[in-house]
Design an enzyme around this catalytic site. Structure first.
Site, PDB file in Angstrom:
ATOM      1  N   ASN A 113       0.851  -1.179   0.000  1.00 40.79           N
ATOM      2  CA  ASN A 113       0.000   0.000   0.000  1.00 40.79           C
ATOM      3  C   ASN A 113       0.889   1.231   0.000  1.00 40.79           C
ATOM      4  O   ASN A 113       1.224   1.782   1.041  1.00 40.79           O
ATOM      5  CB  ASN A 113      -0.905  -0.026   1.230  1.00 40.79           C
ATOM      6  CG  ASN A 113      -1.964   1.044   1.152  1.00 40.79           C
ATOM      7  OD1 ASN A 113      -1.744   2.104   0.561  1.00 40.79           O
ATOM      8  ND2 ASN A 113      -3.113   0.785   1.751  1.00 40.79           N
ATOM      9  N   ASP A 114       1.249   1.673  -1.200  1.00 38.78           N
ATOM     10  CA  ASP A 114       2.190   2.791  -1.262  1.00 38.78           C
ATOM     11  C   ASP A 114       1.505   4.121  -0.976  1.00 38.78           C
ATOM     12  O   ASP A 114       2.135   5.170  -1.000  1.00 38.78           O
ATOM     13  CB  ASP A 114       2.980   2.814  -2.568  1.00 38.78           C
ATOM     14  CG  ASP A 114       2.104   2.788  -3.796  1.00 38.78           C
ATOM     15  OD1 ASP A 114       0.877   2.912  -3.653  1.00 38.78           O
ATOM     16  OD2 ASP A 114       2.656   2.631  -4.899  1.00 38.78           O
ATOM     17  N   SER A 115       0.222   4.082  -0.714  1.00 40.86           N
ATOM     18  CA  SER A 115      -0.460   5.303  -0.291  1.00 40.86           C
ATOM     19  C   SER A 115      -0.482   5.455   1.232  1.00 40.86           C
ATOM     20  O   SER A 115      -0.893   6.491   1.737  1.00 40.86           O
ATOM     21  CB  SER A 115      -1.885   5.347  -0.856  1.00 40.86           C
ATOM     22  OG  SER A 115      -1.810   5.537  -2.258  1.00 40.86           O
TER      23      SER A 115
END
Lengths: 753, 753
Positions: free
Chosen positions: B441-443
Site C-alpha cells: 500500500n504505497d499510499s
C-alpha cells in the site's frame, strides 16, 4: 483594419477578431497574472512555492442558447464564425471587454482581477435588442486546473452550500500548496451547474459543441477523482424587448474553503466590480499624468502616455511572466521610478535579495535560474540612480537588504559596491570581465564556462555601472576612497577594452574559453554584434566623433527593413564553445533577429549622440504599421521582444509574442528622457531634446518631486530656457516647492543628425 | 452492445464507437509504447534519459475530402458523428484497425509499431465502393511534439529531400536527447504537405474543421521556431468504381536525420507491414499455445487464452507505463515465466539492478521514485521460484547482477538473501517489520517515516518470501545454515504477528509511528483492510480451519456488488500519520475502492483454501458484464486496476483506467494455477483443480519444459491421475522428455466451498 486606439477610454479596440495571430492583453495583481487573447481566453498563473506555474487553464467562455430555436454559440469566441452583427474587443488597462451581438442579443463580457488575491472577475451583460421576448440560457464556463500532483484521488468538485457556488479541491497529503482550492461563484444564483468537462463538453463533444447544451438543464453532478474539471453555471432568462441582465462571477484559488467564501463575497459585493475598475482607472490616470507628451506623432503620444507605461508596469511586477529576471525587474524599475517611485523602490529592494554575498546575482527568481550568469550586478546602479534622481530620496542608500543564501544584511550602497568589486575581481587574460555562463546575451551561455572566456560587452557595461555608482557617491560627497578605487579600475578596464576589444572598426563581443574572438571580423559568422557598439555610446567609451563613426557602422552593417539585427550574419555553425545562440535557427532570438531590447539601446545611443532622426526612424520601423513589415502580427499597443530576422526566411518580420520584454521600458525612456530629452537629475529636470527636424514644437507635462512642469520644447535659432517667464542659464529646470505648477519653455537649435 | 470477441482473429471488435469512456489498446516494443483509444488517438511515450515521457502527442487522423462536393471528414474519428455506414475498431494484439464507410468510401487504418525503434506504422486502405469515379484528397495528420526544452528557437520542420519526407528537429545545445528528430514519410509521394498546425488547422480553425481542407492544395510551408508542429501529407486520387489504394506511413523519433532515413526506409520496404503483423501473430500464437483452457465459461477462456497474456506482456515491458515499478515488473514476470521464460529472466535480471546493497529496493525506475518504500525485496523470491519451477534452470541463481548505486556484483541467490536479511534487520518494538515509507500500500506513505511504524502485511509477506527462498534452497540442497537462520526468523516473526497483529477476528494492517493501530477495530475508520487477511492465507500463517474463518470475515465485511474493498469503511479523517491514503476521497484508490490487485490476491487465497465457488464468483463480479455494475466503462478485454467503491457515491463502480495493473498477472495465475490448478513444480506439473461444482470437465493444453500436456480435469467420485493411460500416484505429472505430447486425465472429488 486591426482596430483603433480610443484615447478617451485608454483602450485599444480590436475590430478584426481573427488577426494573423492572437492579440494579447495582460491583467494582473501581485498574486495573479492573466494572459488574455482577443476572445478573453488564456492562462492564469501564480507564483506557487517559489515556482511560477499555471494554476487555472485557459478557457473562459460564455455560451448563449436560445431555448426556443435551440441555437447556441460561444458569445465571446464565435467558434464557427457565425455572422455576428458586432464582435469586438476593447483592450483596457487592467481589463478586457468583449462585445458581441448575434440575432439581436447584445453581449458584453468584462474580465478583470481585483486588487489582491488570486481571483478573476467576470462581468457579463446581456441585453435583448429584439422586438420580442427571448428565452435564453446563459452558461459561463471556465476550465480550472486543480491537479497540483498527479494523485487525482485527492480531487473533488462540488456545489458548496456555504459558498453557494462551486468548490474544487486538491487537498493532498504533505502539500503546502496555497492554491489547492478553486471557487466559482456568481451574484445570481444559477439554475444548475456542472463540475466536469465529461458532463458539459461530453466525452465525444467539443468545446465548439458542448453536448450538455442540448439538454434543458445541466446535471448538477458533483464529482471526485476527476482530471478534467469544469466550472459551469446555467441561468435561464426570459428577456423582454430592451431588457438587460447583469451577472458578476468570481473565480479564484486559495488554500481553504473558508478562505474561498470570504474572497468570493468580497468581490461579489454590489458595486465592487465598478469600484475596482475605477480604482484601476485612477492608478493609470496617475501614471499618465506623470508624463503627458504631445508630439506631432499621435501614435507615439498614445504609446508613450498610455501603453508603454502599462507594459513596463507588467515587467516590474511579473518580469517575463515565465520567471522574474533579476536584471529584468531592475530595468523596468529604472523606468517605473518615474511613474511610481515608492513601488519601484520596494521592487528594487526585494530584487536585491537575490544577490549573492560575493556580489554576483542569480539570473532569475521564481523560479530560480541557477546557471552562473554574470551581468546582474552591472544593472543595479542605473536603477538606484534613476530612483534617486526621480525622488532625491537618498535614504534608500542606507536601507538594509539581505543576500541570497546568507544572513548578512547590508545597505543598498554596499550591495552596489559588492557587485562592482565582484566584476572587477573577475578578469581574464585580456584584462576583460570574465564571461562565465553568460551576460546580457544569455544565449551565449557556454563561452565562458571554463572560467577563461571574457566579455567586451560586460566590460563596457561594468564601466557604465561604475560611473553611475560614482555619480551617486559624488552626490553624497563622502566616499572619496571608493571613488578613487573605482576610477582606477575604470581606466584599466577601458584600456583593456580599447586594446583587446577593438576590431578595427567596431567592438567584438568577447573571447571564448579558448581565446577565439566572438563577434569579430575573424569569426566564421556573427562577424558583428549590436550591443557592444551601442553600449560603447551609452558608457561613453570613446570621443563623440569616434562614437558617431561606430554608429555609422551599425547603420551600415546591422540595419534591416524593420529594425537592427542583434548580429550579422546569423550563426549557422553549431558551436558548443558559444552555446545556445549558435543552435538557434538563423534569424531567431539572439541569433540574428531584430531583438528589440537591443534596438532600444540603439535608440538611446542615437539620442545620446544627437542622432534624433535616426532614433525616430528606428522607432517608426519597429512599429506595427511599418509598411515594409506587414506580417509582424504584433499588437499595435504592445512592444514585442523580437521580429525574426531576414535570414529566417520562413518567418521574417514576424513577432511571436509581445508584452514580456524589457524593451518597453527602454523605449519609454528613449522617447521621454532622450528623444524628447526631459530627464530627472539630482538638481532638477534636465532638458535636452533631439527630436526630428520636422517637428517644430513638442509639449510635455511632467510631474516631478511633487510639482507639475508644463514644458514646451520649441525649435529655434537660439538655446534658451524660460521658466515661469524667467530666463535661466543652462538646461536644467530647478526643483520647485511641492504642488507648484511650473511653466517651462525651452527654445533650442540643436543639430539633429 | 459494446462489441464482441472475434476469437478466430484474436481481436475484440468495438461496435459502439462512443462508449461511456474510451476503450484503450496498447501497442509497444521495447522503445515505444502507444496508448490508442478506439479512434486510434492517444500518446506515444518513450524512456528518455532514464525518465519516461511523452514524446509524440496524441492525434492520428486521416481526413478524406471529396473534391467534387467539398465534403470532408476525419475517417477514423468522425468528429461530427456523421451518418457513417460502417464505423468499428478491431482491437488486435499489437495493432488497432479502424474501419469506416461514408458515402461509399471504405476506409481502413491499421496502427502498429515495428519490432524495434521508436516508430509507428500507419497502414491506410481506401476503396471506392461507389458506382462512379470519386475524386478524393486524403490527408494523414499526426501531431508531433519536438520541444524537449522550452527553447523553440531550436525547432525546425521541413521537407527533407534525402528522406523524401518531413523532418522535425529540436537540435539544441547540450542536449543528449536520443529523440530530437521526428520523421514522417510514406511509401507514396504526397502531392503536398504541411509542417505546422497554424497552416493546417489554422489559428482560428479546429481539429474538426482544419482550415487547410478548404484549399486545393496544402501549402508546402517549411518552418522554424514553431511550437505547434503538424505532420500532414496530401494525396489526390481519382478512384474508379471498385478501385482501392494503399498507403503506408511511418512516423518515428531518432537522434539524427541520417538515422531517420535508415529507419523510415526499413519500415516502408514493400511487404514489411504485413511481415510485421505476421511476426506479431506468431509471437501471440506462441503465448496462446503455452496454455489453452477450455472451460464452460467462454469469456473466461478468451481472457485466459488471449487477453490476460497480452496485458501481462505490457506489464513485464512497461510496467505501469508512467514508470516501472520494481515489484510490478517482478510480479508480471512471475506470470510471464510461463509464456516466455527467457524474456522473464532478462527482465528479472534487469530489475534486480535496482536493489540497494543494503537489500532494500527502490520503488520504481524510469523514472526513479526515491521515496523509501520497504516491500521490494519481499517480491523477489516468488519471481525466481516461478521461473525455476517453469524451467528447472537453476543456473539463474548463479547469474551475477549489480546493485543500485554500487559496483558490487552478486548472484541472484545473494540478492534474495540480502533482501530478506534486510527485512529481518528492520523490526520495531512489536517485533514486526518496519513500515518506513510504505509497502504494497504505497499510499500509506507516512505511517513509518519516523522509523517506528510497523507493518503486519509486510511481516506476512516476508514470511511468504522466506518460505519461497527456503523452497529454492532446499531444492538446491546445500544451504542448510541459511535455511536454519531463516526458519528461526520466520518463527519469531510469525509469533510477533500472532501476538501483535491479531485483532480478535482478523489481522490489523500495522502500527503507525506513534503506536496507533492501523486497520483495526479500534481505528476511527478503515477498521478492516483486505490484504493482511488474504496474505495470511497465501503465507499459510494459520491452520486451514482458522484461515477459512478469516476468509469468512472478508466475505462478511469487505464484499460489495462488484468486488472486495481494500478497506472498510473508507478513511474520512485526513491523517498525516497515515499519509496519502487518508487524503484520497472515500472509495478512491487504496482508500476503499475495489482495488483489483487486492481482489486477485483474494481469488488466489480462496483457491488455496479450496473455496473455488467464491473464487469464481469473485472473477465473475469483477467482469465487465456484471449486471450489478453496468457503468464500469471498462474494456471487456482488459483488467482495470480499480472500481471506485460504493462510498464514492458519485462514481461508484466506475473504472477510470485499465491495462496498467498487476491484477492481470495475478488473475491469470489465479485462474490457471489455482482455480484450474495446473501449476509447475520442480518435479512436474501439479494438478489440483478447485473450479466450481457446476463444471464437470475442463480441458487444458499446456506447454511445459518443451513438451505438450493435454489435460482433462474431470469431476468424479475418486481422485485419480492418469498419464498416457497409466495411473500415477499423487497429483504431479512428471516431466516428460522434450517434444513429447502427454495425455493427462485427472479425476477428482474435491469439496469446493
Amino acid at each position: 483594419m486591426i482596430g483603433y486606439f480610443d484615447n478617451q477610454k485608454k483602450e485599444y479596440v480590436i475590430k478584426d477578431m481573427y488577426p494573423l495571430r492572437p492579440l494579447l492583453n495582460y491583467i494582473w495583481n501581485e498574486e495573479i497574472v492573466v494572459n488574455l487573447n482577443q476572445f478573453g481566453i488564456g492562462p492564469s498563473s501564480a507564483v506557487n512555492q517559489g515556482d511560477l506555474r499555471r494554476v487555472v487553464l485557459d478557457y473562459r467562455l460564455v455560451y448563449i442558447k436560445d431555448r426556443d430555436s435551440g441555437i447556441y454559440y460561444a458569445a465571446n469566441r464565435n467558434f464557427r464564425q457565425l455572422n455576428f452583427e458586432r464582435f469586438e474587443t476593447h483592450v483596457g488597462l487592467g481589463y478586457s471587454r468583449i462585445f458581441s451581438t448575434y440575432q439581436n442579443i447584445d453581449f458584453e463580457l468584462t474580465l478583470s482581477v481585483p486588487e489582491k488575491d488570486f481571483a478573476e472577475i467576470m462581468h457579463i451583460k446581456i441585453k435583448n435588442s429584439d422586438s420580442k421576448v427571448r428565452n435564453l440560457s446563459i452558461y459561463p464556463y471556465v476550465r480550472p486546473f486543480v491537479n497540483t500532483t498527479w494523485h487525482i484521488g485527492y480531487n473533488q468538485g462540488e456545489w458548496d452550500d456555504d459558498l453557494q457556488g462551486l468548490i474544487f479541491e486538491h487537498n493532498g497529503f504533505n502539500l503546502e500548496n496555497p492554491y489547492q482550492t478553486i471557487f466559482f461563484k456568481s451574484d445570481f444564483l444559477p439554475k444548475a451547474y456542472e463540475t466536469t468537462d465529461d458532463k458539459f463538453i461530453g466525452r465525444y463533444g467539443s468545446i465548439e459543441h458542448p453536448l450538455a447544451l442540448k439538454n434543458k438543464s445541466l446535471s448538477n453532478f458533483d464529482t471526485v477523482s476527476e482530471e478534467n474539471f469544469a466550472c459551469v453555471f446555467q441561468y435561464d432568462f426570459a428577456l423582454k424587448p430592451g431588457e438587460e441582465i447583469t451577472i458578476n462571477l468570481v473565480i479564484g484559488l486559495c488554500k481553504e474553503r473558508t478562505d474561498a467564501i470570504a474572497i468570493a463575497d468580497k468581490y461579489l459585493k454590489p458595486g465592487y466590480f465598478e469600484e475596482n475598475l475605477q480604482r484601476l482607472d485612477q492608478v493609470h490616470e496617475a501614471y499618465i499624468e506623470k508624463m503627458v507628451v504631445e508630439t506631432p506623432d499621435e501614435y507615439l503620444n498614445t504609446m508613450t502616455n498610455v501603453w508603454l507605461k502599462r507594459q513596463v508596469s507588467l515587467g516590474k511586477t511579473w518580469a517575463r511572466v515565465y520567471g522574474k529576471g533579476f536584471r529584468d525587474v531592475l530595468q523596468d524599475c529604472s523606468c517605473f521610478a518615474s511613474l511610481d517611485p515608492e513601488t519601484a523602490k520596494q521592487k528594487l529592494l526585494y530584487t536585491l535579495k537575490f544577490q549573492f554575498t560575493n556580489g554576483n546575482t542569480i539570473r532569475m527568481y521564481e523560479p530560480i535560474e541557477p546557471h552562473p550568469y554574470q551581468d546582474g550586478a552591472a544593472w543595479i546602479p542605473a536603477t538606484v540612480l534613476a530612483y534617486l534622481k526621480e525622488t532625491g530620496d537618498f535614504d534608500l542608500l542606507d536601507e538594509k537588504v539581505g543576500y541570497y543564501g546568507s544572513d548578512l544584511q547590508e545597505t543598498v550602497r554596499d550591495h552596489m559596491l559588492r557587485g562592482l568589486r565582484y566584476l572587477y575581481s573577475e578578469k581574464g587574460e585580456h584584462g576583460l570581465i570574465l564571461w562565465r555562463g553568460g551576460d546580457w546575451n544569455d544565449s551565449i551561455d557556454n563561452a565562458g564556462m571554463q572560467g577563461r572566456g571574457e566579455s567586451v560587452w560586460l566590460s563596457i557595461a561594468t564601466i557604465k555601472a561604475s560611473n553611475e555608482f560614482i555619480e551617486i557617491l559624488e552626490e553624497e560627497g563622502n566616499q572619496n576612497e571608493i571613488i578613487t578605487e573605482l576610477k582606477a579600475e575604470i581606466e584599466k578596464l577601458k584600456a583593456a577594452i580599447l586594446k583587446n576589444g577593438w576590431d578595427g572598426k567596431y567592438f567584438i563581443y568577447g573571447y571564448d574559453d579558448y581565446g577565439n574572438k566572438v563577434g569579430s571580423k575573424d569569426s566564421v559568422d556573427a562577424k558583428i554584434m549590436l550591443n557592444p557598439q551601442t553600449w560603447a555610446v551609452l558608457a561613453g567609451i570613446f570621443d563623440v566623433e569616434d562614437l558617431h563613426k561606430l554608429m555609422d557602422v551599425v547603420e551600415e552593417r546591422l540595419k534591416c527593413d524593420y529594425g537592427y539585427l542583434q548580429c550579422a550574419p546569423s550563426m549557422t555553425a553549431r558551436d558548443p564553445n558559444i552555446g545556445r545562440m549558435s543552435y538557434f535557427q538563423p534569424g531567431v532570438f539572439e541569433n540574428g533577429s531584430v531583438y528589440i531590447h537591443g534596438v532600444t539601446f540603439k535608440i538611446v545611443a542615437d539620442c545620446l549622440l544627437g542622432r534624433g532622426e535616426k532614433a525616430y526612424e528606428t522607432i517608426k520601423i519597429l512599429a506595427y504599421d511599418n509598411p515594409l513589415n506587414p506580417n509582424s502580427g504584433v499588437e499595435p499597443y504592445a512592444v514585442s521582444n523580437m521580429y525574426y530576422g531576414p535570414e529566417c526566411v520562413r518567418k521574417k518580420g514576424y513577432a511571436p509574442q509581445s508584452w514580456i520584454t524589457g524593451s518597453a521600458g527602454w523605449l519609454y525612456r528613449g522617447i521621454t528622457q532622450f528623444l524628447l530629452g526631459i530627464s530627472p537629475e539630482f538638481s532638477g529636470l534636465k532638458i535636452n531634446p533631439v527630436f526630428p527636424q520636422a517637428w517644430d514644437k513638442v509639449k510635455v507635462s511632467r510631474l516631478f518631486r511633487g510639482s507639475k512642469y508644463e514644458i514646451e520644447l520649441i525649435r529655434s535659432d537660439v538655446n534658451k530656457l524660460v521658466v515661469n517667464n524667467q530666463e535661466i542659464e543652462g538646461n536644467i529646470v530647478p526643483v520647485y516647492p511641492e504642488n507648484s505648477v511650473v511653466q517651462v519653455k525651452y527654445y533650442f537649435k540643436q543639430h539633429i543628425f
